[in-house]
Design an enzyme around this catalytic site. Sequence first.
Site, PDB file in Angstrom:
ATOM      1  N   CYS A   1      -0.977  -8.882  20.168  1.00  0.00           N
ATOM      2  CA  CYS A   1      -1.606  -8.248  19.001  1.00  0.00           C
ATOM      3  C   CYS A   1      -0.937  -8.805  17.745  1.00  0.00           C
ATOM      4  O   CYS A   1       0.256  -8.557  17.532  1.00  0.00           O
ATOM      5  CB  CYS A   1      -1.454  -6.726  19.054  1.00  0.00           C
TER       6      CYS A   1
ATOM      7  N   HIS B   1      -3.930  -1.007  15.969  1.00  0.00           N
ATOM      8  CA  HIS B   1      -4.754  -2.030  15.297  1.00  0.00           C
ATOM      9  C   HIS B   1      -6.049  -2.227  16.077  1.00  0.00           C
ATOM     10  O   HIS B   1      -6.284  -3.290  16.653  1.00  0.00           O
ATOM     11  CB  HIS B   1      -3.989  -3.350  15.191  1.00  0.00           C
TER      12      HIS B   1
ATOM     13  N   HIS C   1       3.916   1.588   2.364  1.00  0.00           N
ATOM     14  CA  HIS C   1       5.098   0.813   1.958  1.00  0.00           C
ATOM     15  C   HIS C   1       5.812   1.539   0.816  1.00  0.00           C
ATOM     16  O   HIS C   1       7.041   1.632   0.797  1.00  0.00           O
ATOM     17  CB  HIS C   1       4.702  -0.585   1.476  1.00  0.00           C
TER      18      HIS C   1
ATOM     19  N   HIS D   1       0.831  -1.207   0.000  1.00  0.00           N
ATOM     20  CA  HIS D   1       0.000   0.000   0.000  1.00  0.00           C
ATOM     21  C   HIS D   1       0.865   1.257   0.000  1.00  0.00           C
ATOM     22  O   HIS D   1       2.096   1.185  -0.076  1.00  0.00           O
ATOM     23  CB  HIS D   1      -1.028  -0.013   1.124  1.00  0.00           C
TER      24      HIS D   1
ATOM     25  N   CYS E   1       0.599  -6.012  15.296  1.00  0.00           N
ATOM     26  CA  CYS E   1       1.978  -5.575  15.553  1.00  0.00           C
ATOM     27  C   CYS E   1       2.923  -6.769  15.650  1.00  0.00           C
ATOM     28  O   CYS E   1       4.132  -6.580  15.675  1.00  0.00           O
ATOM     29  CB  CYS E   1       2.105  -4.858  16.897  1.00  0.00           C
TER      30      CYS E   1
ATOM     31  N   LYS F   1     -10.596   0.060   4.501  1.00  0.00           N
ATOM     32  CA  LYS F   1     -11.486  -0.437   3.443  1.00  0.00           C
ATOM     33  C   LYS F   1     -12.928  -0.041   3.742  1.00  0.00           C
ATOM     34  O   LYS F   1     -13.673   0.331   2.841  1.00  0.00           O
ATOM     35  CB  LYS F   1     -11.367  -1.963   3.348  1.00  0.00           C
TER      36      LYS F   1
ATOM     37  N   CYS G   1      -5.412  -2.317  20.905  1.00  0.00           N
ATOM     38  CA  CYS G   1      -4.110  -1.833  20.452  1.00  0.00           C
ATOM     39  C   CYS G   1      -4.307  -0.499  19.736  1.00  0.00           C
ATOM     40  O   CYS G   1      -5.154  -0.404  18.849  1.00  0.00           O
ATOM     41  CB  CYS G   1      -3.492  -2.854  19.486  1.00  0.00           C
TER      42      CYS G   1
ATOM     43  N   LYS H   1      -7.825   7.688   9.227  1.00  0.00           N
ATOM     44  CA  LYS H   1      -6.992   6.532   8.934  1.00  0.00           C
ATOM     45  C   LYS H   1      -7.575   5.829   7.698  1.00  0.00           C
ATOM     46  O   LYS H   1      -8.785   5.727   7.554  1.00  0.00           O
ATOM     47  CB  LYS H   1      -7.039   5.592  10.149  1.00  0.00           C
TER      48      LYS H   1
HETATM   49  N1  MSP Z   1       7.614  -6.315   9.081  1.00  0.00           N
HETATM   50  C1  MSP Z   1       7.661  -5.200   9.952  1.00  0.00           C
HETATM   51  C2  MSP Z   1       8.965  -4.430   9.793  1.00  0.00           C
HETATM   52  C3  MSP Z   1      10.199  -5.239  10.041  1.00  0.00           C
HETATM   53  S1  MSP Z   1      11.638  -4.298   9.720  1.00  0.00           S
HETATM   54  C4  MSP Z   1      12.871  -5.222  10.330  1.00  0.00           C
HETATM   55  C5  MSP Z   1       6.510  -4.266   9.628  1.00  0.00           C
HETATM   56  N2  MSP Z   1       5.963  -4.386   8.413  1.00  0.00           N
HETATM   57  S2  MSP Z   1       4.738  -3.527   7.827  1.00  0.00           S
HETATM   58  O1  MSP Z   1       4.355  -4.156   6.600  1.00  0.00           O
HETATM   59  O2  MSP Z   1       3.731  -3.351   8.812  1.00  0.00           O
HETATM   60  O3  MSP Z   1       5.381  -2.138   7.433  1.00  0.00           O
HETATM   61  C6  MSP Z   1       5.476  -1.075   8.350  1.00  0.00           C
HETATM   62  C7  MSP Z   1       6.154   0.091   7.666  1.00  0.00           C
HETATM   63  O4  MSP Z   1       5.486   0.409   6.436  1.00  0.00           O
HETATM   64  C8  MSP Z   1       6.104   1.384   8.460  1.00  0.00           C
HETATM   65  O5  MSP Z   1       7.116   1.466   9.409  1.00  0.00           O
HETATM   66  C9  MSP Z   1       6.277   2.392   7.357  1.00  0.00           C
HETATM   67  O6  MSP Z   1       7.606   2.385   6.944  1.00  0.00           O
HETATM   68  C10 MSP Z   1       5.397   1.812   6.280  1.00  0.00           C
HETATM   69  N3  MSP Z   1       3.994   2.182   6.459  1.00  0.00           N
HETATM   70  C11 MSP Z   1       2.949   1.326   6.611  1.00  0.00           C
HETATM   71  N4  MSP Z   1       1.796   2.055   6.662  1.00  0.00           N
HETATM   72  C12 MSP Z   1       2.066   3.352   6.580  1.00  0.00           C
HETATM   73  C13 MSP Z   1       1.280   4.525   6.394  1.00  0.00           C
HETATM   74  N5  MSP Z   1      -0.043   4.536   6.430  1.00  0.00           N
HETATM   75  N6  MSP Z   1       1.947   5.673   6.144  1.00  0.00           N
HETATM   76  C14 MSP Z   1       3.303   5.718   6.013  1.00  0.00           C
HETATM   77  N7  MSP Z   1       4.048   4.641   6.144  1.00  0.00           N
HETATM   78  C15 MSP Z   1       3.518   3.493   6.712  1.00  0.00           C
HETATM   79  O7  MSP Z   1       6.172  -3.442  10.454  1.00  0.00           O
END
Ligand code: MSP
Length: 512
Positions: free
Chosen positions: A126, A147, A21, A18, A129, A300, A144, A297
Amino acid sequence: MSKVYISTPIYYVNGAPHIGHAHTTVMADILKRSRLMMGMDAWLTTGTDEHGQKNQEAAEKSGQECQDYLDQKSGEFRTVFDRLGVSYDMFVRTTRPEHMKQVAHIEQTLFDQGLIVKKKYSGQYCTGCEQFKKESDLTPEGRCPDHSNVELEQTDEVNYFLQIEPYREWLRDYAEQNPEWLQPSRYRSELLGMLKEPLEDLCISRPKTRVSLGVELPFDSDYVTYVWFDALINYITNVGWPDEKYNDWWPYSMHLIGKDIVKTHCIYWPIMLHALDVAPPNQVVVHGYWVGPGGQKMSKTLGNVVDPIEVMDTFGADALRFYLAKHMRGSVDSQISMELMLQTYTSDLANNIGNLLARVSKFANSRFDGVIPAPENIHPDDQKLAEAVAANIGKACGRYEMTDIPDVLNAILAEARALNEYVADKAPWTMIKDEDARDRVASILYVALDGLRLVFEGLYPFVPETANKGLAVLGRENMNQKVHQHVFQAGDLKPASAFGDMVNLFPRIDLK
Ligand code: MSP
């Protein structure tokens, strides 16, 4: 510092990639390209975190074989990052055998040092997380905060734990003595606050009866490794740890992360490293969250989720990169929607940059025989503008950090606007009717085109494909291979050199 090792978090594959990422990974690419332009060496890693409970549950739900599911999902992330033009040097997958081997090796090492203990744990978990939660971590409703839609699971389990508390003092001193380590500074204050209280041990295992997708513990085959313990280690296995060659990059590491994962990166990770006798990451830089219009936030249910693929299909990959870069203000939440995308696309890209390129290059190309005008004299007024543009873009595009990115873009856009205004004011299309004014017209056009060249060079890290296309119109080669320190100076555009093909960089877009 002559080099940098930039990493993004590795993303869970329980859903589609998304906008969040895309954000961290694009920022990493922008910083990498900017460092290369400065003549630095840069190495960029991004990828997928493929173990743990929530990935396992998603794989089961998909009905696919687990490995097929992981391959497919990881592939989706890679495809989105490729389409976004991310020049990663390594796409990490935690299911990579070499990584898994080192995770087990680290566990055995810490176990042999007596740092890992086995004990019973009762608490709320959770899966969002992938973390145990203390009462004080939860909202007043007992949910949480990140979440709220995930049901917490009550777990009573015997697990293995890494002792954290013995390292708290060391970490607090480290964070205090290294003010640059964690950026922006408010996260450092938060961290120092967290480090005032005793820390609980970090659970590093999951019984296979509950989770089987993970690295088996080397000293107890009834368990797999906790997903966070496994994932964080990617940052050193990517650069070859335990082989000494990891030192080529590790001292220059810069972790980019969202604000949701500060604790894992700034408490657990440095302590894990310290226990292994490895230095903490050189820098951790935190950004805020993307939310829907009105600050809600994305979800969906609300129907306000912005899909990076849909944005790229509509506006192109560079327009998405541009929006993400321009509108994420430090660690404050920022809004995105298709309508907001359209506003930025129209005002900054199409009307400012696209318009300047189209107007000036088409006119110069047709009136000066397909070559960049070569004035005999650059008029002093034009020269003044030329020098200001070069100086301002050069200043903005010196070394910048993730938190500076919107300011850098705004500074470049301001120069494009100044050029637009100058050209509109001087109106070379009227002036050219007077044959005696031809050299002055050439001078104005040359300065405008050379200024545009500087604009595209400055924009290159942000919108590489578009910047290269713009430079091609001006008959310049692309910037992808730049390895020497780039100098932003006026007058580099070669007079009388041929224009490339005229292209419309930002076609009109209608949102249906
Ligand atoms: N897998 C763990 C990270 C392990 S790193 C050793 C994780 N993954 S995650 O898929 O949840 O990705 C989290 C990261 O994605 C956030 O820290 C950020 O970099 C990015 N984002 C996810 N959602 C986001 C937003 N809505 N806005 C901006 N970035 C965010 O946590």
